[in-house]
Scaffold this motif. Structure first.
Motif, PDB file in Angstrom:
ATOM      1  N   MET A  41      77.283  12.949  33.851  1.00 43.55           N
ATOM      2  CA  MET A  41      77.580  11.537  34.040  1.00 43.55           C
ATOM      3  C   MET A  41      76.763  10.757  33.010  1.00 43.55           C
ATOM      4  O   MET A  41      75.554  10.981  32.882  1.00 43.55           O
ATOM      5  CB  MET A  41      77.218  11.142  35.463  1.00 43.55           C
ATOM      6  CG  MET A  41      77.481   9.711  35.766  1.00 43.55           C
ATOM      7  SD  MET A  41      77.516   9.349  37.518  1.00 43.55           S
ATOM      8  CE  MET A  41      79.163   9.862  37.914  1.00 43.55           C
ATOM      9  N   GLN A  42      77.419   9.869  32.336  1.00 41.30           N
ATOM     10  CA  GLN A  42      76.775   9.129  31.257  1.00 41.30           C
ATOM     11  C   GLN A  42      75.587   8.325  31.772  1.00 41.30           C
ATOM     12  O   GLN A  42      75.659   7.624  32.771  1.00 41.30           O
ATOM     13  CB  GLN A  42      77.772   8.195  30.588  1.00 41.30           C
ATOM     14  CG  GLN A  42      77.238   7.597  29.302  1.00 41.30           C
ATOM     15  CD  GLN A  42      78.322   6.899  28.507  1.00 41.30           C
ATOM     16  OE1 GLN A  42      79.496   6.951  28.840  1.00 41.30           O
ATOM     17  NE2 GLN A  42      77.918   6.242  27.443  1.00 41.30           N
ATOM     18  N   GLY A  43      74.461   8.466  31.079  1.00 41.40           N
ATOM     19  CA  GLY A  43      73.258   7.729  31.427  1.00 41.40           C
ATOM     20  C   GLY A  43      72.351   8.454  32.410  1.00 41.40           C
ATOM     21  O   GLY A  43      71.297   7.931  32.770  1.00 41.40           O
ATOM     22  N   PHE A  44      72.760   9.646  32.838  1.00 41.94           N
ATOM     23  CA  PHE A  44      71.977  10.398  33.817  1.00 41.94           C
ATOM     24  C   PHE A  44      72.021  11.877  33.472  1.00 41.94           C
ATOM     25  O   PHE A  44      72.918  12.338  32.769  1.00 41.94           O
ATOM     26  CB  PHE A  44      72.543  10.188  35.229  1.00 41.94           C
ATOM     27  CG  PHE A  44      72.459   8.773  35.687  1.00 41.94           C
ATOM     28  CD1 PHE A  44      71.330   8.296  36.343  1.00 41.94           C
ATOM     29  CD2 PHE A  44      73.510   7.899  35.462  1.00 41.94           C
ATOM     30  CE1 PHE A  44      71.249   6.981  36.748  1.00 41.94           C
ATOM     31  CE2 PHE A  44      73.437   6.582  35.871  1.00 41.94           C
ATOM     32  CZ  PHE A  44      72.302   6.125  36.517  1.00 41.94           C
ATOM     33  N   ARG A  45      71.056  12.617  34.002  1.00 44.71           N
ATOM     34  CA  ARG A  45      71.058  14.061  33.847  1.00 44.71           C
ATOM     35  C   ARG A  45      70.471  14.701  35.102  1.00 44.71           C
ATOM     36  O   ARG A  45      69.729  14.060  35.857  1.00 44.71           O
ATOM     37  CB  ARG A  45      70.272  14.486  32.617  1.00 44.71           C
ATOM     38  CG  ARG A  45      68.811  14.210  32.673  1.00 44.71           C
ATOM     39  CD  ARG A  45      68.076  14.593  31.383  1.00 44.71           C
ATOM     40  NE  ARG A  45      66.665  14.294  31.516  1.00 44.71           N
ATOM     41  CZ  ARG A  45      65.777  15.090  32.109  1.00 44.71           C
ATOM     42  NH1 ARG A  45      66.144  16.257  32.594  1.00 44.71           N
ATOM     43  NH2 ARG A  45      64.508  14.729  32.204  1.00 44.71           N
ATOM     44  N   ILE A  46      70.826  15.957  35.307  1.00 44.88           N
ATOM     45  CA  ILE A  46      70.317  16.735  36.436  1.00 44.88           C
ATOM     46  C   ILE A  46      69.545  17.915  35.868  1.00 44.88           C
ATOM     47  O   ILE A  46      70.010  18.569  34.933  1.00 44.88           O
ATOM     48  CB  ILE A  46      71.473  17.205  37.346  1.00 44.88           C
ATOM     49  CG1 ILE A  46      72.138  15.992  38.005  1.00 44.88           C
ATOM     50  CG2 ILE A  46      70.967  18.197  38.394  1.00 44.88           C
ATOM     51  CD1 ILE A  46      73.398  16.312  38.780  1.00 44.88           C
TER      52      ILE A  46
ATOM     53  N   ASP B  81      59.021  21.378  37.035  1.00 49.52           N
ATOM     54  CA  ASP B  81      57.969  20.663  36.300  1.00 49.52           C
ATOM     55  C   ASP B  81      58.368  19.223  35.976  1.00 49.52           C
ATOM     56  O   ASP B  81      57.504  18.397  35.684  1.00 49.52           O
ATOM     57  CB  ASP B  81      57.612  21.398  35.004  1.00 49.52           C
ATOM     58  CG  ASP B  81      56.900  22.720  35.270  1.00 49.52           C
ATOM     59  OD1 ASP B  81      56.283  22.871  36.357  1.00 49.52           O
ATOM     60  OD2 ASP B  81      56.972  23.609  34.406  1.00 49.52           O
ATOM     61  N   GLU B  82      59.652  18.922  36.016  1.00 42.65           N
ATOM     62  CA  GLU B  82      60.121  17.565  35.734  1.00 42.65           C
ATOM     63  C   GLU B  82      60.141  16.675  36.968  1.00 42.65           C
ATOM     64  O   GLU B  82      60.260  15.459  36.855  1.00 42.65           O
ATOM     65  CB  GLU B  82      61.532  17.609  35.140  1.00 42.65           C
ATOM     66  CG  GLU B  82      61.612  18.216  33.762  1.00 42.65           C
ATOM     67  CD  GLU B  82      62.993  18.034  33.169  1.00 42.65           C
ATOM     68  OE1 GLU B  82      63.435  16.874  33.031  1.00 42.65           O
ATOM     69  OE2 GLU B  82      63.629  19.049  32.855  1.00 42.65           O
ATOM     70  N   LEU B  83      60.053  17.257  38.142  1.00 45.52           N
ATOM     71  CA  LEU B  83      60.165  16.482  39.377  1.00 45.52           C
ATOM     72  C   LEU B  83      59.027  15.479  39.508  1.00 45.52           C
ATOM     73  O   LEU B  83      57.881  15.782  39.198  1.00 45.52           O
ATOM     74  CB  LEU B  83      60.178  17.415  40.589  1.00 45.52           C
ATOM     75  CG  LEU B  83      61.336  18.403  40.670  1.00 45.52           C
ATOM     76  CD1 LEU B  83      61.150  19.326  41.868  1.00 45.52           C
ATOM     77  CD2 LEU B  83      62.671  17.686  40.734  1.00 45.52           C
ATOM     78  N   ASP B  84      59.367  14.302  39.985  1.00 48.80           N
ATOM     79  CA  ASP B  84      58.373  13.258  40.259  1.00 48.80           C
ATOM     80  C   ASP B  84      58.067  13.324  41.754  1.00 48.80           C
ATOM     81  O   ASP B  84      58.781  12.738  42.577  1.00 48.80           O
ATOM     82  CB  ASP B  84      58.919  11.893  39.857  1.00 48.80           C
ATOM     83  CG  ASP B  84      57.895  10.777  39.997  1.00 48.80           C
ATOM     84  OD1 ASP B  84      56.973  10.896  40.836  1.00 48.80           O
ATOM     85  OD2 ASP B  84      58.027   9.779  39.263  1.00 48.80           O
TER      86      ASP B  84
ATOM     87  N   ASP C  67      67.480   9.202  35.306  1.00 46.35           N
ATOM     88  CA  ASP C  67      68.198   8.267  34.447  1.00 46.35           C
ATOM     89  C   ASP C  67      67.756   8.475  33.003  1.00 46.35           C
ATOM     90  O   ASP C  67      66.913   9.328  32.710  1.00 46.35           O
ATOM     91  CB  ASP C  67      68.018   6.812  34.912  1.00 46.35           C
ATOM     92  CG  ASP C  67      66.603   6.275  34.744  1.00 46.35           C
ATOM     93  OD1 ASP C  67      65.779   6.907  34.037  1.00 46.35           O
ATOM     94  OD2 ASP C  67      66.321   5.208  35.320  1.00 46.35           O
ATOM     95  N   ASN C  68      68.343   7.710  32.090  1.00 40.79           N
ATOM     96  CA  ASN C  68      68.048   7.858  30.656  1.00 40.79           C
ATOM     97  C   ASN C  68      66.585   7.668  30.306  1.00 40.79           C
ATOM     98  O   ASN C  68      66.096   8.224  29.323  1.00 40.79           O
ATOM     99  CB  ASN C  68      68.879   6.871  29.827  1.00 40.79           C
ATOM    100  CG  ASN C  68      70.226   7.452  29.462  1.00 40.79           C
ATOM    101  OD1 ASN C  68      70.448   8.657  29.542  1.00 40.79           O
ATOM    102  ND2 ASN C  68      71.150   6.586  29.072  1.00 40.79           N
ATOM    103  N   SER C  69      65.872   6.883  31.091  1.00 39.38           N
ATOM    104  CA  SER C  69      64.452   6.651  30.804  1.00 39.38           C
ATOM    105  C   SER C  69      63.582   7.814  31.271  1.00 39.38           C
ATOM    106  O   SER C  69      62.389   7.836  30.996  1.00 39.38           O
ATOM    107  CB  SER C  69      63.981   5.358  31.480  1.00 39.38           C
ATOM    108  OG  SER C  69      63.838   5.556  32.878  1.00 39.38           O
ATOM    109  N   GLY C  70      64.176   8.745  32.007  1.00 42.25           N
ATOM    110  CA  GLY C  70      63.423   9.871  32.544  1.00 42.25           C
ATOM    111  C   GLY C  70      62.936   9.653  33.957  1.00 42.25           C
ATOM    112  O   GLY C  70      62.285  10.524  34.537  1.00 42.25           O
TER     113      GLY C  70
END
Length: 143
Positions: free
Chosen positions: A1-6, A11-14, A50-53
Motif C-alpha cells: 500500500m502506497q505510503g506504508f510498509r509491513i 528489531d524494527e518494532l516500536d 508509515d513512510n516516516s518509519g
C-alpha cells in the motif's frame, strides 16, 4: 500500500507504541511490560509503518509455522484507520510464505468479525470441542 510498509523484523518494532495500545485494549488491559516483551519475542510479529518509519499498526501470530497459528493483538492506530490498512495487514499475514499450508488459524475478536470474515475466518463449528484455561484477571494479580 502506497505510503506504508509491513515488516516482520522484530528489531524494527516500536515497543512503546505497541505497549501503549495493547495495555489499554479490551483484550489485554494492564498487561505488564515484561509479559508483553516475552510474548513478542516468542511470536511471529508484523509491524505496520508509515513512510516516516513510525509504527502505526501491529499483529502477531503464535505459531509453529507448520500446522497451527493463533492471530493476536491486531491493531491500527486510530489516526490511521479508514485507509484499508487493517485489511492489507491481515491479507499480508495470510499470504506470508511461512504461513502457507497451516491446518488451522484461529483468533478471538469482540468487534471485528466483518474484517476477518472477508479473509475466510468463520465461527467455530463444534465449539464444544474447544477447551481453555482462562485467567481473566491475571494482569491484576500480584506476582
Amino acid at each position: 500500500m502506497q505510503g506504508f510498509r509491513i515488516s516482520t523484523d522484530n528489531d524494527e518494532l516500536d515497543f512503546d507504541v505497541i505497549y501503549h495500545f495493547i495495555s489499554e485494549s479490551y483484550w489485554a488491559k494492564g498487561v505488564p511490560k515484561h509479559t508483553l516483551l516475552k510474548a513478542l519475542s516468542n511470536s511471529f510479529c508484523f509491524g505496520l509503518f508509515d513512510n516516516s518509519g513510525a509504527q502505526v499498526g501491529f499483529a502477531r501470530l503464535i505459531t509453529d509455522k507448520a500446522t497451527f497459528a493463533y492471530l493476536a493483538d491486531v491493531f491500527v492506530l486510530e489516526s490511521h484507520r479508514g485507509q484499508g490498512l487493517s485489511k492489507w495487514l491481515v491479507q499480508t499475514i495470510l499470504e506470508h510464505p511461512d504461513l502457507q499450508g497451516l491446518r488451522r488459524i484461529m483468533l478471538a475478536t469482540k468487534d471485528a468479525h466483518g474484517l476477518y470474515c472477508q479473509y475466510g475466518f468463520e465461527a467455530i463449528v463444534n465449539p464444544e470441542m474447544l477447551m481453555q484455561i482462562w485467567h481473566p484477571d491475571v494482569y491484576r494479580a500480584p506476582l
